[in-house]
Motif scaffolding. Structure first.
Motif, PDB file in Angstrom:
ATOM      1  N   MET A 177      44.140  86.629  43.143  1.00  0.00           N
ATOM      2  CA  MET A 177      43.769  86.292  41.769  1.00  0.00           C
ATOM      3  C   MET A 177      42.327  85.826  41.695  1.00  0.00           C
ATOM      4  O   MET A 177      41.614  86.114  40.738  1.00  0.00           O
ATOM      5  CB  MET A 177      44.678  85.181  41.258  1.00  0.00           C
ATOM      6  N   LYS A 209      48.601  85.688  47.188  1.00  0.00           N
ATOM      7  CA  LYS A 209      48.514  86.042  45.763  1.00  0.00           C
ATOM      8  C   LYS A 209      47.378  85.297  45.078  1.00  0.00           C
ATOM      9  O   LYS A 209      46.636  85.868  44.280  1.00  0.00           O
ATOM     10  CB  LYS A 209      49.844  85.688  45.081  1.00  0.00           C
ATOM     11  N   GLU A 210      47.262  84.002  45.412  1.00  0.00           N
ATOM     12  CA  GLU A 210      46.212  83.188  44.795  1.00  0.00           C
ATOM     13  C   GLU A 210      44.840  83.708  45.178  1.00  0.00           C
ATOM     14  O   GLU A 210      43.930  83.776  44.356  1.00  0.00           O
ATOM     15  CB  GLU A 210      46.364  81.726  45.233  1.00  0.00           C
ATOM     16  N   THR A 268      49.819  81.969  48.741  1.00  0.00           N
ATOM     17  CA  THR A 268      48.423  81.803  49.138  1.00  0.00           C
ATOM     18  C   THR A 268      47.696  83.137  49.053  1.00  0.00           C
ATOM     19  O   THR A 268      46.575  83.212  48.540  1.00  0.00           O
ATOM     20  CB  THR A 268      48.346  81.255  50.575  1.00  0.00           C
TER      21      THR A 268
END
Lengths: 323, 322
Positions: free
Chosen positions: A165, A161-162, A159
């Motif tokens: 991004m 990391k997303e 989560t």
């Protein structure tokens, strides 16, 4: 068949019908019973010598059937264990590697050794199959719990990391079709107004007056007002150490403190501040240091893909006016 | 008893000596057998009732235990299977979230294959035997064909140095097809989730795994770049015949600019520098300025099925690790 028998009585010189006496009858009877008993005992001895016990056979047969059922049960347990092993393998060998996490310790994975306190077996219940099943089930149970925790951990990490991004600058702030000139000079250059060598901390994207400027990543507007040489400028704080700046704007479409998403229109190209013609001065900072924005622009993105990025946002805020 | 017996014959009106009474003798024996059997049966039953052997006792208790615990084990197994099903669901969802695509069939089928073999039914075994026979035949034919091929196309000794200069080595030791996170061509950019041209392949490996030079050549770029975008720390090597290979997102770069490297030399370690979301190696092969699919060069260390799997995986559109 049962003919009357006679015997010759020499005393009376007659054939006299002979009837067995009571004593004789009893004797015969006893002989018969004795003989049959002997046969019975003989048979029993023979049976005991050559064949297993009757009950034993029956029980053994029953046992065999039960063991077969248990074998199927054990097979199911093993199958479940294989399934879990596949998930564990994917977890350790794939997800944890991809997400740059430390693989779980083997001992933790096994959920500790043994631990069959929950299944106390009576001394006469110590059957191999039962023990094995309970052992396997206990371990499987522990392993599933560890795996569930591990997955939650991974999901949590993913989560973040997303989020990273989505927030990281990763597109052109101006549509390629509306771009007139892409000035890729980043670094020292002769300043067009002051006529001296100065470091150029961003890129200049020349476009017509009023061309929409898009946010290159999710973030919060940390600054949106006139600021000296920048003119009308927007500072976007993306978190994770990223900041983008959009300078020389003619108009704002956002206010300070507003949350924006990637592809949102935040302002329009102008020529405010130290600027000679309408263009966007675009800067990317990572950990308070300027970086070359080219790396974050993905200019090779196809037009239709880029359109999706900005159209998606248009559908989210349909009321935005594009004057 | 010893007195002779007679019977009255009504036809001859005489008393005649009676012979051996066969009829009643047979009857007697039959009766004896019947009663003997009866006694045997009764005795057997009594013995069964009264005598209990050790084995019998053991078996009885074992059977009781087996019956008693079966329900409980089944219940436990059911609950574990339920948990597993939810885990598998979560895991699949996670896979989709990370790679933005379903798992490859050939990888997820590995577990189903095991399931089939568990039930060793006779019809299966005949089928398997049949298939095994066919496979053997095919293999035999393949080997002869292979032999013919190798006889015809066996490289000469003078060709060897030339052949070794093609980048046929896999840059990461112990590579498996499942380590290919993202193939060559149209892939999804992890940051803006849009399709773009992915010029190389992404090989997943743990941080710190050694990276090998895939062919001998000269290092033409050994760059350390801290910007969290682009290639990060990367190496470019120039090989013979117009080939170049590029190794990006490294953690450590252990070669210098213009250094000569041989095939298999360790040139750095895997990391996540540059615009990367996870530790991986971005590997490119460039032939005369045009990008080639590096997966097509991995012919040395993989077998036929692995190559097929690799090709299948490479065709999928997934999220690249950039």
């Amino acid at each position: 068949m049962f003919r009357t028998h006679y015997h010759y009585n020499p005393e009376t010189c007659k054939y006299e019908p002979s009837f067995p006496s009571r004593q004789q009858n009893v004797r015969r009877m006893l002989l018969f019973v004795g003989l049959s008993l002997l046969i019975g005992i003989g048979g029993l001895v023979y049976y005991d010598l050559h064949y297993p016990d009757l009950d034993e056979t029956r029980l053994a047969h029953q046992n065999e059937g039960l063991k077969l059922e248990w074998e199927a049960l054990l097979g199911k347990i093993h199958h479940a264990s294989d399934k879990l092993a596949f998930i564990e393998q994917e977890d350790d060998g794939n997800y944890r590697v991809v997400l740059d996490m430390v693989p779980l310790d083997k001992n933790i994975r096994q959920g500790g050794a043994g631990g069959h306190e929950a299944y106390q077996l009576e001394p006469d219940e110590q059957v191999q199959e039962i023990k094995e099943s309970y052992d396997l089930l206990t371990r499987l149970n522990n392993r599933t719990e560890v795996q569930a925790q591990s997955l939650s951990e991974i999901e949590k990490d993913l989560t973040i990391k997303e989020e990273m991004m989505v927030t990281r600058p990763a597109m052109m702030p101006i549509d390629n079709r509306q771009l007139i000139r892409f000035n890729s000079i980043y670094g020292p250059r002769l300043h067009p107004i002051f006529g001296v060598w100065k470091n150029h901390n961003g890129l200049d994207l020349t476009a017509d007056y009023g061309t929409p400027v898009y946010a290159v990543g999710n973030g919060i507007v940390s600054l949106a007002h006139y600021n000296g040489g920048y003119g009308n400028v927007i500072f976007l704080n993306h978190g994770f150490g990223y900041e983008t700046r959009y300078a020389h704007l003619s108009r704002y479409n956002v206010v300070e403190g507003q949350r924006v998403k990637r592809g949102d229109i935040i302002g329009f190209v102008g020529s405010t501040g130290f600027s000679t013609n309408p263009h966007l001065h675009f800067e990317v900072l990572y950990r308070d240091q300027w970086r070359n924005p080219t790396d974050f622009m993905y200019r090779d993105l196809k037009q239709e893909e880029y359109n999706k990025l900005i159209q998606k946002r248009d559908q989210d805020n349909p009321k935005m006016d594009l004057r | 008893m010893s007195t002779p017996k007679y019977y009255y014959n009504p036809k001859t009106l005489k008393y005649e000596p009676a012979g051996v009474p066969w009829g009643s003798l047979i009857l007697y024996v039959c009766g004896l057998a019947c009663f003997g059997l009866l006694f045997f049966w009764v005795l057997l039953m009594t013995q069964n009732k009264l005598v209990e052997t050790d084995r019998e006792r053991k078996l009885r208790s074992e059977n009781l235990a087996l019956v008693a615990h079966k329900g409980r084990v089944q219940q436990e197994l059911g609950s574990v299977e339920l948990k597993l099903a939810s885990l598998a669901e979560r895991e699949t969802a996670l896979h989709k979230r990370i790679f933005l695509n379903e798992r490859s069939q050939s990888i997820s089928q590995q577990t189903h294959g095991k399931e089939l073999l568990e039930y060793e039914l006779p019809e299966y075994s005949t089928l398997i035997d049949e298939l095994a026979g066919k496979t053997e035949l095919a293999l035999a034919r393949a080997s002869t064909t292979n032999y013919e091929f190798s006889r015809l196309f066996w490289p000469k000794k003078r060709d060897m140095p030339d052949l070794q200069q093609y980048p046929t080595l896999i840059p990461v030791a112990g590579f498996e097809p499942s380590k290919l996170a993202c193939g060559f061509g149209n892939q999804i950019n992890p940051f803006n989730k849009r399709l773009y041209q992915h010029d190389g392949i992404d090989i997943v490996a743990e941080r710190g795994t050694a990276v090998r030079a895939t062919a001998s050549g000269r290092v033409v770029a050994a760059v350390r770049n801290e910007t969290p975008a682009g290639f990060g720390h990367y190496i470019e090597i120039e090989h013979a015949n117009g080939y170049r290979t590029r190794y990006a997102h490294l953690d450590e770069v252990s070669v210098r600019y213009y250094q000569n490297v041989k095939q298999g030399d360790i040139i750095g370690t895997i990391g996540t520098s540059g615009g990367s979301i996870s530790p991986h190696l971005h590997y490119e092969i460039i032939h005369n300025q045009s990008r080639m699919n590096p997966a097509l060069f991995f012919i040395e260390e993989l077998n036929e099925s692995e190559l097929q799997q690799l090709a299948e995986l490479g065709r999928k559109t997934k999220q690249s690790l950039d």
